[in-house]
Design a protein around this motif. Structure first.
Motif, PDB file in Angstrom:
ATOM      1  N   LEU A 120       0.810  -1.223   0.000  1.00 32.49           N
ATOM      2  CA  LEU A 120       0.000   0.000   0.000  1.00 32.49           C
ATOM      3  C   LEU A 120       0.841   1.270   0.000  1.00 32.49           C
ATOM      4  O   LEU A 120       0.362   2.331  -0.391  1.00 32.49           O
ATOM      5  N   ALA A 180      -1.230   3.281  -4.380  1.00 34.13           N
ATOM      6  CA  ALA A 180      -2.376   2.916  -5.217  1.00 34.13           C
ATOM      7  C   ALA A 180      -2.563   3.915  -6.347  1.00 34.13           C
ATOM      8  O   ALA A 180      -2.789   5.101  -6.095  1.00 34.13           O
ATOM      9  N   VAL A 215      -7.875   2.207  -4.052  1.00 36.79           N
ATOM     10  CA  VAL A 215      -7.156   1.301  -3.155  1.00 36.79           C
ATOM     11  C   VAL A 215      -7.607  -0.141  -3.380  1.00 36.79           C
ATOM     12  O   VAL A 215      -6.784  -1.073  -3.432  1.00 36.79           O
TER      13      VAL A 215
END
Length: 474
Positions: free
Chosen positions: A243, A252, A349
């Motif tokens: 992430l 993302a 995301v």
């Protein structure tokens, strides 16, 4: 609080602080944890206690508001429209609280108010029950002493703030005319620091979801299947690690779409605020980290975040159990900044996670929750000017205008649906452990808050209602 000229309303409010404290003890004693269905009776007890207080204050047209489909925890509404031609202010607070877990970290029972060292401890006491009662008792003092309020007040006391206010847009849509006002004055929002007179003028948005990763139809023996079947905890760990990049930036694609970067003037304004980064983080036993190229306060107020709030799966009991679990879970939330669309950021995301997912695992996204965008009150808004004047009157200092890294969903939602702005005027402080064990509220903040709320009501009464018109968005 500085020396002041006598104000009969404030004198009465200060004399009734024992009544406020007793009411606070009763309200904290209602375990109004909205996220937990087992606590529904606590939610109802809190509603009834607040409603009885509103009745005693002479507020009328009391109602429980829900969206048109009747879903969600109701918001409480009541009003006193005492002065035709005066401004109408929607005063906001919330009665739901965070879960008290972990219980073993509390030094006293979370739903019993305990006083220690000039502080009152209890779950929800700072966020948002004491600030709410300060606002309500100020209004009650005006009614008792002067027979009426100097402005028109509508109250909206929400029951879902701690889960992102999922029903609030529907409530505002369904009751648009009832809730119409010149502006919103929020008893929620928290002051930044006890050593600094400041006003919060902006907050970040919020969204999130839950993840379930699965690699098998059942839990498996690690000796028979280890090395030939994927472990979902390993898969989930790699997904979470993906992430952010090595510089701390969210990785993302599309997440930053629309983000409005802080201007040079905003960065200079933030840099001028007295702030000891090392001391602030030392208090919580942490070191500064985060996105490169930004100061700690810029990261906290002006940059988005993506956090994992919990991860679990497999065996977590005492001793050993040699198992490969079939599934693993995580809770993810984001804090958003001006320019970001909450749904688009969330979808970016999710798309990133799906792109990183190996073929031998499946990914489910679930966990319905509310979401909202970032918000900033216009610098020349008349309600903000009233708040500044009130704090100057009661403290002798001009407040700094700061932002908060947290979210107050109401601010962006009420602007989007009703078209009016919100000023945060809470007398909680950001270090009072809300959302954590041993939440507390300073006793000194009660008198400070009462003084400031009396003064801001008097300041608002001096504003011609047409001064709010240029700021109306709908």
């Amino acid at each position: 609080m500085t020396a002041r000229m006598s104000d009969p309303v404030l004198d009465h409010a200060l004399a009734q602080q024992g009544h406020l404290t007793n009411g606070l003890k009763a309200l904290v004693g209602c375990p109004s944890v909205g996220v937990d269905p087992a606590m529904e009776q606590g939610m109802e007890d809190a509603r009834q206690l607040i409603e009885s207080r509103l009745d005693a204050m002479g507020f009328v047209n009391r109602q429980r508001l829900t969206p048109k489909d009747g879903s969600g925890a109701p918001s409480l509404f009541a009003e006193r429209l005492d002065v035709p031609g005066a401004p109408t202010i929607l005063v906001y607070a919330h009665y739901d609280v965070q879960p008290p877990d972990p219980l073993d970290k509390w030094e006293s029972p979370p739903f019993e108010v305990t006083e220690r060292h000039g502080r009152l401890f209890g779950r929800g006491i700072s966020d948002d029950k004491a600030p709410m009662l300060i606002a309500l008792d100020t209004l009650a003092a005006f009614v008792t002493v002067e027979g009426e309020l100097p402005i028109n007040v509508k109250l909206l006391i929400e029951g879902e703030e701690e889960i992102g206010s999922p029903s609030l847009p529907g409530i505002l849509e369904a009751h648009r005319a009832l809730l119409d006002a010149n502006a919103v004055l929020s008893a929620d929002g928290a002051r930044w620091r006890p050593d600094l007179v400041a006003l919060n003028v902006g907050s970040r948005g919020n969204t999130g979801f839950e993840i379930r990763v699965q690699t098998a139809a059942q839990d498996l023996h690690s000796g028979r299947y280890g090395g030939i079947v994927a472990n979902p905890l390993h898969v989930l760990s790699r997904l979470v690690a993906s992430l952010h990049d090595s510089k701390g930036q969210i990785a993302a694609p599309g997440f930053f779409d629309g983000v409005i970067a802080p201007t040079k003037a905003e960065r200079a304004e933030i840099a001028a605020i007295p702030y000891d980064e090392q001391a602030a983080l030392a208090e919580i036993g942490a070191q500064p980290v985060g996105e490169e190229g930004f100061s700690t306060l810029e990261r906290l107020w002006m940059r988005p975040t993506l956090d994992v709030n919990g991860m679990w799966g497999g065996y977590i009991g005492a001793g050993s159990k040699t198992v490969i679990p079939k599934e693993a879970f995580a809770k993810v939330t984001m804090r958003l900044v001006p320019g970001q669309d909450a749904q688009a950021a969330k979808e970016a995301v999710i798309a990133h996670l799906r792109a990183q997912l190996p073929d031998y695992a499946s990914l489910e996204i679930h966990g319905k929750r509310g979401q909202s965008g970032a918000y900033a009150v216009p610098n020349d808004h008349p309600l903000l000017a009233a708040a500044v004047a009130a704090l100057e009157h009661t403290t002798g200092e001009t407040p700094l205008k700061v932002r908060i890294g947290a979210s107050l969903p109401l601010t962006e939602i009420v602007l989007r649906v009703l078209g009016v702005d919100t000023v945060m005027f809470s007398f909680a402080l950001a270090d009072e452990n809300f959302h954590a064990p041993n939440e507390f509220f300073r006793l000194s903040s009660i008198s400070d808050g009462l003084a400031a709320w009396v003064q801001i009501i008097r300041q608002i009464a001096e504003i011609p209602p047409d001064r709010f018109a240029p700021f109306r968005r709908t």
